[in-house]
Design a protein around this motif. Structure first.
Motif, PDB file in Angstrom:
ATOM      1  N   LEU A   1       0.836  -1.201   0.000  1.00 45.46           N
ATOM      2  CA  LEU A   1       0.000   0.000   0.000  1.00 45.46           C
ATOM      3  C   LEU A   1       0.871   1.251   0.000  1.00 45.46           C
ATOM      4  O   LEU A   1       0.600   2.206  -0.749  1.00 45.46           O
ATOM      5  N   ALA A   2       1.923   1.245   0.825  1.00 43.84           N
ATOM      6  CA  ALA A   2       2.824   2.405   0.877  1.00 43.84           C
ATOM      7  C   ALA A   2       3.484   2.639  -0.479  1.00 43.84           C
ATOM      8  O   ALA A   2       3.602   3.783  -0.940  1.00 43.84           O
ATOM      9  N   TYR A   3       3.904   1.562  -1.130  1.00 42.69           N
ATOM     10  CA  TYR A   3       4.531   1.691  -2.450  1.00 42.69           C
ATOM     11  C   TYR A   3       3.538   2.240  -3.475  1.00 42.69           C
ATOM     12  O   TYR A   3       3.872   3.122  -4.278  1.00 42.69           O
ATOM     13  N   THR A   4       2.306   1.755  -3.421  1.00 44.43           N
ATOM     14  CA  THR A   4       1.271   2.211  -4.353  1.00 44.43           C
ATOM     15  C   THR A   4       1.022   3.710  -4.197  1.00 44.43           C
ATOM     16  O   THR A   4       0.840   4.438  -5.185  1.00 44.43           O
ATOM     17  N   LEU A   5       1.019   4.183  -2.948  1.00 41.26           N
ATOM     18  CA  LEU A   5       0.830   5.608  -2.699  1.00 41.26           C
ATOM     19  C   LEU A   5       2.049   6.418  -3.135  1.00 41.26           C
ATOM     20  O   LEU A   5       1.918   7.578  -3.550  1.00 41.26           O
TER      21      LEU A   5
ATOM     22  N   ALA B   1       7.168  13.892   4.071  1.00 44.94           N
ATOM     23  CA  ALA B   1       6.236  12.867   4.556  1.00 44.94           C
ATOM     24  C   ALA B   1       6.523  12.523   6.018  1.00 44.94           C
ATOM     25  O   ALA B   1       5.600  12.331   6.815  1.00 44.94           O
ATOM     26  N   THR B   2       7.818  12.461   6.385  1.00 43.93           N
ATOM     27  CA  THR B   2       8.193  12.178   7.771  1.00 43.93           C
ATOM     28  C   THR B   2       7.661  13.248   8.705  1.00 43.93           C
ATOM     29  O   THR B   2       7.065  12.953   9.756  1.00 43.93           O
ATOM     30  N   ALA B   3       7.884  14.511   8.338  1.00 41.14           N
ATOM     31  CA  ALA B   3       7.429  15.627   9.169  1.00 41.14           C
ATOM     32  C   ALA B   3       5.910  15.654   9.284  1.00 41.14           C
ATOM     33  O   ALA B   3       5.354  15.869  10.375  1.00 41.14           O
ATOM     34  N   LEU B   4       5.224  15.426   8.168  1.00 39.68           N
ATOM     35  CA  LEU B   4       3.765  15.425   8.190  1.00 39.68           C
ATOM     36  C   LEU B   4       3.230  14.303   9.075  1.00 39.68           C
ATOM     37  O   LEU B   4       2.245  14.488   9.805  1.00 39.68           O
ATOM     38  N   GLY B   5       3.872  13.147   9.028  1.00 40.69           N
ATOM     39  CA  GLY B   5       3.454  12.027   9.865  1.00 40.69           C
ATOM     40  C   GLY B   5       3.516  12.372  11.337  1.00 40.69           C
ATOM     41  O   GLY B   5       2.613  12.042  12.119  1.00 40.69           O
ATOM     42  N   LEU B   6       4.592  13.049  11.741  1.00 43.17           N
ATOM     43  CA  LEU B   6       4.745  13.440  13.141  1.00 43.17           C
ATOM     44  C   LEU B   6       3.699  14.489  13.533  1.00 43.17           C
ATOM     45  O   LEU B   6       3.087  14.404  14.605  1.00 43.17           O
ATOM     46  N   VAL B   7       3.485  15.468  12.661  1.00 44.36           N
ATOM     47  CA  VAL B   7       2.501  16.524  12.946  1.00 44.36           C
ATOM     48  C   VAL B   7       1.098  15.935  13.071  1.00 44.36           C
ATOM     49  O   VAL B   7       0.334  16.275  13.990  1.00 44.36           O
ATOM     50  N   VAL B   8       0.746  15.043  12.167  1.00 41.67           N
ATOM     51  CA  VAL B   8      -0.593  14.445  12.181  1.00 41.67           C
ATOM     52  C   VAL B   8      -0.788  13.594  13.431  1.00 41.67           C
ATOM     53  O   VAL B   8      -1.859  13.612  14.056  1.00 41.67           O
ATOM     54  N   ALA B   9       0.254  12.833  13.826  1.00 40.24           N
ATOM     55  CA  ALA B   9       0.156  12.016  15.039  1.00 40.24           C
ATOM     56  C   ALA B   9      -0.059  12.902  16.263  1.00 40.24           C
ATOM     57  O   ALA B   9      -0.882  12.600  17.134  1.00 40.24           O
ATOM     58  N   GLY B  10       0.684  14.012  16.335  1.00 41.72           N
ATOM     59  CA  GLY B  10       0.503  14.941  17.447  1.00 41.72           C
ATOM     60  C   GLY B  10      -0.879  15.563  17.451  1.00 41.72           C
ATOM     61  O   GLY B  10      -1.479  15.769  18.516  1.00 41.72           O
ATOM     62  N   ALA B  11      -1.398  15.831  16.267  1.00 43.18           N
ATOM     63  CA  ALA B  11      -2.722  16.448  16.152  1.00 43.18           C
ATOM     64  C   ALA B  11      -3.829  15.508  16.624  1.00 43.18           C
ATOM     65  O   ALA B  11      -4.926  15.963  16.974  1.00 43.18           O
ATOM     66  N   ALA B  12      -3.566  14.211  16.642  1.00 47.31           N
ATOM     67  CA  ALA B  12      -4.586  13.240  17.063  1.00 47.31           C
ATOM     68  C   ALA B  12      -4.890  13.332  18.556  1.00 47.31           C
ATOM     69  O   ALA B  12      -5.950  12.881  19.006  1.00 47.31           O
ATOM     70  N   VAL B  13      -3.980  13.912  19.333  1.00 45.17           N
ATOM     71  CA  VAL B  13      -4.177  13.990  20.785  1.00 45.17           C
ATOM     72  C   VAL B  13      -5.336  14.921  21.132  1.00 45.17           C
ATOM     73  O   VAL B  13      -6.088  14.669  22.076  1.00 45.17           O
TER      74      VAL B  13
ATOM     75  N   LEU C   1       1.578   7.938   6.356  1.00 43.86           N
ATOM     76  CA  LEU C   1       2.633   8.891   6.014  1.00 43.86           C
ATOM     77  C   LEU C   1       4.001   8.356   6.418  1.00 43.86           C
ATOM     78  O   LEU C   1       4.988   8.547   5.701  1.00 43.86           O
ATOM     79  N   ASP C   2       4.046   7.666   7.549  1.00 46.43           N
ATOM     80  CA  ASP C   2       5.304   7.063   7.993  1.00 46.43           C
ATOM     81  C   ASP C   2       5.791   6.023   6.995  1.00 46.43           C
ATOM     82  O   ASP C   2       6.989   5.970   6.672  1.00 46.43           O
ATOM     83  N   SER C   3       4.881   5.187   6.529  1.00 43.21           N
ATOM     84  CA  SER C   3       5.274   4.183   5.536  1.00 43.21           C
ATOM     85  C   SER C   3       5.582   4.820   4.195  1.00 43.21           C
ATOM     86  O   SER C   3       6.446   4.349   3.445  1.00 43.21           O
ATOM     87  N   LEU C   4       4.863   5.911   3.884  1.00 45.30           N
ATOM     88  CA  LEU C   4       5.087   6.596   2.610  1.00 45.30           C
ATOM     89  C   LEU C   4       6.492   7.166   2.532  1.00 45.30           C
ATOM     90  O   LEU C   4       7.138   7.081   1.477  1.00 45.30           O
TER      91      LEU C   4
END
Length: 230
Positions: free
Chosen positions: A32-36, A48-60, A83-86
């Motif tokens: 799935l990550a490869y397909t994306l 993508a790494t930075a966005l993954g961290l921001v989105v995870a923090g936003a979930a709180v 995003l982490d896998s992407l």
């Protein structure tokens, strides 16, 4: 851009020759990550790494709001995992993988898992259970890192508590409780949402114990009976 099979082979080399085919779940997640990644090949893995961290923090935030907001929390956690896998797929399949990026990605993974544990806590899980959940997210990768420092080149077979499982358990554990809140389900006057959030964290801990035990047995075999120095 590497083909999917070339990407999976390269991923295996970056992860101690672990074969993703050992787990249909992990293999499917990587596919799935490869397909994306294919249509986003020009995107920087660091973005993508930075966005993954921001989105995870936003979930709180939605987790603290509780109720139906937990659905949003679950969706954000799932997105952070993708995003982490992407970022890994973009780096490896795009020929931009580096040791620095590999270490940074691992560090960000651990920080996002702190956010997952924090989300469980603010959503109603007992503090000690949320801490245990977070610790069990960290422990397998810490053991692998220490074993690598001790000279073990293999990372062991894929366990039941790999990164995709942690993401999905967190997303469904919290998001599922949000769905129940939206449906207004009550059982004997009890706070069903808090019970489900706690159950999600508890199941995650159980899987963490099983997965860490699997990994520990494999690493013990790899390390032999040598007495560690220091």
């Amino acid at each position: 851009m590497l083909s999917r099979d070339e990407y999976l082979a390269a991923w295996s080399r970056w992860h101690g020759d672990t074969d993703p085919a050992d787990s249909r779940w992990v293999h499917g997640w990587l596919t799935l990550a490869y397909t994306l990644a294919v249509p986003l090949a020009r995107l920087s893995p660091l973005v993508a790494t930075a966005l993954g961290l921001v989105v995870a923090g936003a979930a709180v935030g939605p987790a603290a709001a509780g109720g139906g907001w937990l659905v949003v929390c679950g969706l954000l956690i799932g997105l952070s995992g993708l995003l982490d896998s992407l970022d890994g797929a973009l780096a490896i399949a795009g020929g931009r993988a580096s040791r620095r990026g590999f270490v940074l990605d691992s560090a960000v993974d651990r920080l996002t898992e702190v956010a997952y544990a924090l989300a469980f806590w603010v959503a109603g899980a007992p503090g000690w259970l949320a801490v245990a959940f977070g610790a069990l997210c960290w422990l397998p990768d810490y053991l692998r890192a220490r074993a690598g420092q001790a000279g073990v080149s293999e990372t062991g077979a894929i366990s039941v508590w790999e990164r995709p499982t942690r993401v999905v358990m967190s997303a469904f554990g919290l998001g599922g409780a949000g769905v129940v809140a939206l449906l207004g389900i009550e059982v004997g006057g009890h706070d069903v949402v808090a019970v489900l959030v706690t159950a999600g964290a508890a199941v995650g801990c159980l899987l963490g114990v099983v997965g860490t035990t699997q990994l520990g047995v494999q690493l013990r075999r790899a390390l032999g009976e040598e007495t560690p120095a220091g």
